[in-house]
Design an enzyme around this catalytic site. Structure first.
Site, short mmCIF file in Angstrom:
data_model
loop_
_atom_site.label_atom_id
_atom_site.label_comp_id
_atom_site.label_asym_id
_atom_site.label_seq_id
_atom_site.Cartn_x
_atom_site.Cartn_y
_atom_site.Cartn_z
N ASN A 149 0.87 -1.47 0.06
CA ASN A 149 0.57 0.02 0.05
C ASN A 149 0.96 1.11 0.11
OD1 ASN A 149 1.06 -0.72 2.55
ND2 ASN A 149 -0.98 0.81 3.41
N GLU A 247 3.72 -5.02 12.29
CA GLU A 247 2.65 -3.87 12.24
C GLU A 247 1.33 -4.61 10.87
OE1 GLU A 247 2.87 -1.32 13.98
OE2 GLU A 247 5.34 -1.76 14.03
N CYS A 281 -3.49 1.67 6.36
CA CYS A 281 -3.48 0.96 7.52
C CYS A 281 -4.01 1.87 8.68
CB CYS A 281 -2.64 0.18 8.52
SG CYS A 281 -1.06 1.03 8.73
N GLU A 460 7.51 0.51 16.04
CA GLU A 460 8.59 0.98 14.95
C GLU A 460 9.08 3.07 15.58
OE1 GLU A 460 6.78 0.34 11.25
OE2 GLU A 460 7.65 -1.70 11.07
#
Ligand code: NAD
Length: 479
Positions: A149, A247, A281, A460
């Site tokens: 994405n 993630e 996301c 992260e």
């Protein structure tokens, strides 16, 4: 036909097995390239190249490591047009998004972590008669696996801190969007990165991706992608005691209270719903609005969404492009059908957009707003990851919180209110790794980034990433 190769030991090499996967252009639906269908032998070669490069890279003076990563950042910006066109061709996202968001952010990721490595420090603890200090040492060879994405943006978000911390990397971009990762190899060579420090292997998740996870020399895996694949990776890596950062998916709530700054909220909610065709996301796919302003919001929001035009991704004025692949296109449409079966009313969109000429084979869906669905229905529980949002009213703060937290995901949440006490209560009680109050996608790269529940484990960003990519060792010296 564009044929790309793996980047191993600083060279572009074909897959050992000689097999390739078709690469499709979402704008036209046509096959325009071939990418390696790599297997475990290709991964083993990449790990061997990374292992050989590791001692010299880990012991390079920090300034030199900084200079190389900084040169990669500069190289990305020098190639901005070329990279942006490749990203748009591969993913169907608009050239506007590639030029202004994806590629500049990829450059910034390298610049940010090039600087971070100069400032990264560890702790010391004194007690009478002894000093303890913490070493944070690079892990060795690490794996970085990324989705389609935000292709170069998310690939570099992992690679840059891994390299900055002194590791060598075997990276695998999504097989659906491999082009910019391939160009990154060229940029690394031009930037003077030693061969083997970064290796990029293309291929399918269950084959090439899993081979990275399974390889005993790969000490840590940083993964961004679906919850399903994340669970599979965790299953393989856990008994090998690898460090994991996962993630994963999201189903993020966007909570709108009557006391918010309405115009700013409306403009941002259009973006947070449909940026990158809803394929971020962090998009807020479940919109909950306080009952007193629900009808006004519905009218204004639907009017704005109806005015959005889906167009040729390569046209500089387009703000909505194609969705990434035929299977994904079909998945999104099937969820729109499901929403209807579950009793939802389509307020706008809900249909395929037919564009003329060559674009007629592309995968375009009108931005879609649905109302009238319960929290429990699948449309509101499962990640669609496309240009589809649901809107529902709520009566009270408690109800809004219960709706927001009532799914298995917990990546991000957005709250629109000018009531400070409410903002603080929601920030504390929302089950999410990231809470935005009166904004969306406002990113400071120093902040921790990640999710809770089915949205993943680990963080992260900033020092969190530098800590993930290093092993902590305590040393105590008695004196
Ligand atoms: P995906 O899980 O299908 O693939 C992601 C990557 O993992 C690809 O490179 C793929 O080849 C690889 N892969 C797939 N199966 C694997 C396996 N068994 N072992 C090793 N590697 C494997 O996801 P996708 O469809 O590319 O991306 C969309 C998903 O990513 C959505 O669920 C979205 O929410 C999520 N996402 C999450 C974040 C975040 O920061 N939390 C960011 C972007 C996207």
């Amino acid at each position: 036909m564009q044929v790309i190769h793996n980047y191993i030991g600083g060279k572009f090499v074909p897959p050992g097995g000689g097999n390739y996967i078709d690469n499709y252009a979402p704008a036209t639906g046509e096959i325009f390239g071939k990418i390696p269908d790599s297997d475990e032998k290709d991964i083993a070669n990449a790990v061997a190249a990374a292992t050989a490069a590791f001692p010299a890279w880990a012991s390079l003076p920090l300034e030199q490591r900084h200079d190389i990563l900084r040169a990669v950042s500069d190289g990305i910006l020098q190639n901005l047009d070329r990279l942006a066109e490749a990203e748009t061709l591969d993913s169907g996202k608009t050239i506007f998004a590639s030029r202004t968001v994806d590629i500049p952010r990829a450059a910034l990721n390298f610049k940010f972590f090039a600087t971070a490595l100069l400032h990264f420090a560890s702790e010391s603890h004194q007690m009478p008669g002894a000093l303890s200090y913490t070493l944070r040492q690079p892990l060795g060879v690490v794996g970085c696996i990324s989705p389609w994405n935000l292709p170069l943006y998310l690939f570099t978000w992992k690679i840059a801190p891994a390299l900055a911390a002194g590791n060598c990397v075997v990276g695998k971009p999504s097989e659906i969007t491999p082009l910019t990762a391939c160009l990154l190899g060229e940029i690394c060579n031009a930037a003077g990165m030693p061969p083997g420090v970064l290796n990029i292997v293309h291929g399918l998740g269950p084959k090439a991706g899993e081979a990275i996870v399974r390889h005993p020399q790969v000490k840590a895996v940083s993964f961004t992608g679906s919850t399903r694949a994340g669970a599979e990776i965790a299953r393989i890596a856990a008994p090998m005691f690898k460090k994991l950062s996962l993630e994963l998916g999201g189903k993020n709530p966007n909570l709108i209270f009557a006391d918010c700054d309405y115009d700013k909220m409306l403009e941002t909610t259009v973006r947070s719903s449909f940026s990158n065709q809803g394929q971020i996301c962090l998009c807020g796919s479940r919109i909950y609005v306080e009952k007193t302003i629900f009808e006004k919001f519905k009218k204004d929001f639907v009017e704005r969404v109806k005015a959005m035009k889906v167009g040729d991704p390569m046209h500089p004025d387009s703000r909505l492009g194609a969705v990434v692949s035929k299977p994904h296109f079909e998945k999104i449409l099937s969820y729109i059908e499901l929403a209807k079966q579950e009793g939802g009313s389509i307020l706008c969109g809900g249909e395929v957009v037919e564009l003329p000429g060559k674009l007629s084979g592309g995968w375009y869906i009108a931005p879609t707003v649905i109302e009238g669905l319960t929290l429990q229905c699948r449309t509101n529980q499962e990640e669609i990851f496309g240009p589809v949002v649901t809107i529902e009213p709520f009566d009270s703060d408690d109800e809004a919180l219960a709706l927001a937290n009532g799914v298995s995901y917990g990546l991000s949440a957005t709250v629109w209110t000018n009531n400070l006490s409410r903002a603080q209560r929601f920030a504390a009680e929302l089950q999410a790794g990231i809470v935005w109050v009166n904004c969306w996608l406002l990113r400071d790269l120093r902040t921790p980034f990640g999710g809770v529940k089915q949205s993943g484990v680990g963080r992260e960003g900033g020092w969190e990433a530098m800590r993930f990519f290093t092993e902590t060792k305590n040393v105590t010296i008695a004196g």
